[in-house]
Scaffold this active site. Structure first.
Site, PDB file in Angstrom:
ATOM      1  N   HIS F  16      -0.558  13.325 -18.003  1.00 43.69           N
ATOM      2  CA  HIS F  16      -0.655  11.757 -17.786  1.00 43.69           C
ATOM      3  C   HIS F  16      -0.573  11.069 -19.084  1.00 43.69           C
ATOM      4  CE1 HIS F  16      -5.180  10.399 -18.216  1.00 43.69           C
ATOM      5  NE2 HIS F  16      -4.690  11.552 -18.822  1.00 43.69           N
ATOM      6  N   CYS F  35      -4.651   9.195 -26.426  1.00 44.33           N
ATOM      7  CA  CYS F  35      -4.196   9.192 -24.925  1.00 44.33           C
ATOM      8  C   CYS F  35      -2.987   8.416 -24.665  1.00 44.33           C
ATOM      9  CB  CYS F  35      -5.275   8.456 -23.768  1.00 44.33           C
ATOM     10  SG  CYS F  35      -7.115   9.319 -23.862  1.00 44.33           S
ATOM     11  N   HIS F  41       0.034  14.239 -22.285  1.00 39.58           N
ATOM     12  CA  HIS F  41      -1.007  15.321 -22.543  1.00 39.58           C
ATOM     13  C   HIS F  41      -1.252  15.646 -21.089  1.00 39.58           C
ATOM     14  CE1 HIS F  41      -3.428  11.656 -22.305  1.00 39.58           C
ATOM     15  NE2 HIS F  41      -4.444  12.540 -21.628  1.00 39.58           N
ATOM     16  N   HIS F  43      -4.586  17.761 -18.181  1.00 39.23           N
ATOM     17  CA  HIS F  43      -5.915  18.013 -18.101  1.00 39.23           C
ATOM     18  C   HIS F  43      -6.014  19.225 -16.811  1.00 39.23           C
ATOM     19  CE1 HIS F  43      -7.584  14.942 -20.551  1.00 39.23           C
ATOM     20  NE2 HIS F  43      -6.667  14.163 -20.018  1.00 39.23           N
ATOM     21  N   ASP F  81      -0.813  18.589  -8.320  1.00 37.72           N
ATOM     22  CA  ASP F  81      -1.040  19.895  -9.000  1.00 37.72           C
ATOM     23  C   ASP F  81       0.287  20.070  -9.603  1.00 37.72           C
ATOM     24  OD1 ASP F  81      -2.256  22.268 -10.170  1.00 37.72           O
ATOM     25  OD2 ASP F  81      -1.312  23.309  -8.443  1.00 37.72           O
ATOM     26  N   HIS F  82       0.321  20.306 -10.927  1.00 41.27           N
ATOM     27  CA  HIS F  82       1.448  20.575 -11.686  1.00 41.27           C
ATOM     28  C   HIS F  82       2.519  19.349 -11.770  1.00 41.27           C
ATOM     29  CE1 HIS F  82      -0.245  24.454 -12.178  1.00 41.27           C
ATOM     30  NE2 HIS F  82       0.519  24.675 -13.220  1.00 41.27           N
ATOM     31  N   GLU F 127     -12.596  14.883 -15.300  1.00 38.10           N
ATOM     32  CA  GLU F 127     -11.300  14.927 -16.042  1.00 38.10           C
ATOM     33  C   GLU F 127     -11.322  16.117 -17.374  1.00 38.10           C
ATOM     34  OE1 GLU F 127      -8.480  11.437 -17.321  1.00 38.10           O
ATOM     35  OE2 GLU F 127      -9.651  11.866 -18.930  1.00 38.10           O
TER      36      GLU F 127
END
Lengths: 138, 138, 138, 138, 138, 138
Positions: F16, F35, F41, F43, F81-82, F127
């Site tokens: 994100h 950010c 980037h 998480h 996810d992914h 996060e």
């Protein structure tokens, strides 16, 4: 014949500081930073001790983990827990810095004889979530 | 309208002991056990601070977590890190025991004003893997 | 006056299965899946007990954490550790499933009287890294 | 040319006990303590399998971690998860104690052929937060 | 004379994808699965760097952990944190997949010179709670 | 009658960035710092969903944890996810920042209907090791 490694974990909470008596205050703070705070600071330490050997064909134990725990407690963590590492512990020489690295070496020496005939493989000491040291007796 | 809670974590390492000056040595050791070791002991503390509010419609932040981190560091953890909680910290009164419970209340008082207009919800302090305390300002 | 919460953690390892005696094997496996394995399975459980109150003005304790630990061990974890939760524990009725939820309620009942005059706030039980339950006495 | 190590983690929950059939009850409890509870106890086990090799110049994989996961699941964790290690698992001989050490050696034997042509380096099994074992095929 | 190992931990959060440019979309998805998502995905990476040596007789340090941290940050984590590993990092070649294995080798190369005269022993990179890689410079 | 809380944990890895389209680059970097990196980037997110209710007198379940897991996966984590949280997810509006706080509120909306007649109590999203958010539907 198969060589396995068994690790037992114990924990202790202790105070310490890093301070070289022959140095000036300035040099101590320059080298050790806030770790040289004169009034001490402290950590929750985690101690991991690994022994190696063939599992006993009957018990399946490389070494009885309860026995290993008892030796770790008697020889090391009962002496270090809620102690001041620089002042209170018989096996930490006053002239040695109580760094994580030095502590692994000193703890190895405390444990090696008591653990025999089992073979000590590694002493690992975790000082914070960011720093740990290991010693393999070499 | 939706009320969310944001938690930021900071860490510090400190020495302390539990000791009531008006009590005899015997009573101190009876009540506090090894926590009364005169030469101090220490911990890796983990501090969790929770603020509550509606996320800003543009930034999506209840509060900028970096700003919250900066306040926590300036007001609390830079003072407590590598300190002796009984001797070195201006906001811990000498007559109060530096227990986890008392520390959460004292840290709340240090943070509440600085965090406004954001609303402080909880101060949680983890002393070991077995003990933590929380304070909600009530 | 300030109300703080103190949490103490204890751990135990136990076997159990989920099985309703009035149901057929098929229905048990349909509802409980592999948790109904007839030969049992087991977990490392982590028990977190929270008490609330004002810290004592002299000791700084909501409750002596060592005393809380002793009650948790005597009343709960010494009975549950290395046990079969379905067969070995006096305070777990045979007709009740040993789910994480039910265990929190049963543990609350075991602890509440013993902890008084301190006030029990929460019993939390972590079964795996993916499941935990909480009970607040309501 | 560079030799890297890739580790994949899987988890399973199982019951077991430590018990030598040729021994009296007294000797079993003397040697194994509460681990000899007749009605079993259990653990959340964490299995870490390490393979070594040069990363493939195109995929960058020492071994496809998803493929490694699938082998670990098919050969080991699907058989062990929610099982009784003493009764339910085809590759654990009844005469062998299901200690952490013995399990690492047995799991190595299950995995070695299936993982080829990749090279198995280590099987590590964590039984509790205080005990784990490793086997390197030696 | 005693050889100890000191490990320092740093963390970074980054985006990446696995994608071979010479391959069709179909082959990329077949080999890399959801890791080939064209719009990227990301991880919280944990980097552990181990140096070995004899503790200095005066400071007790194998290497000053603060200095090691500074090198890790300057050479590696400040470049990787909040980056896209495929697009933003000077020391990651575009033709190499940013797998955990490849990253450990690339990070070793970035660190080895800067850490001298201290001896780099291991670069370990944890990508998720289920996958990590290690490189020992061999 | 006793009200218990059951929590289930699922995990996902995603990319994100934080970026307000109406703002200049300068303002985005000033407010969001790293950010706002244009190339994203990412998480490893941990999602904890808590439901409350009375345990069923027969099954002992507040809600079948496997069913809760399935709903969390189908409605939320398989989509996240992914993924790229800003580009790939149908239930995250493009005009909303994908902050941890906003994500908890959006995930609540996705889950509330599907979980009924069970009662959703809390959505918690972790996060990093330093930041998490919670939403209680208020």
């Amino acid at each position: 014949m198969a060589l396995a490694y068994l690790t037992r974990v114990e924990r202790f909470n202790a105070a310490h500081k890093l301070w070289v008596h022959d140095w000036s205050d300035e040099k101590n703070f320059e080298v050790f930073g806030k770790c040289a705070n004169k009034n001490w600071h402290g950590h929750n330490y985690t101690l991991l001790v690994t022994v190696k050997g063939e599992p006993d064909p009957i018990t399946g134990f490389v070494m009885d983990a309860k026995k290993l725990s008892n030796i770790m407690r008697e020889k090391v963590t009962e002496k270090l827990d809620h102690s001041n590492l620089n002042l209170d512990v018989d096996f930490i020489p006053k002239y040695l810095q109580a760094t994580t690295e030095n502590l692994t070496i000193l703890i190895w020496k405390e444990l090696e004889q008591s653990i025999r005939p089992y073979r000590l493989h590694c002493v690992k000491l975790v000082e914070t979530e960011n720093i740990y040291a290991e010693y393999y007796g070499e």
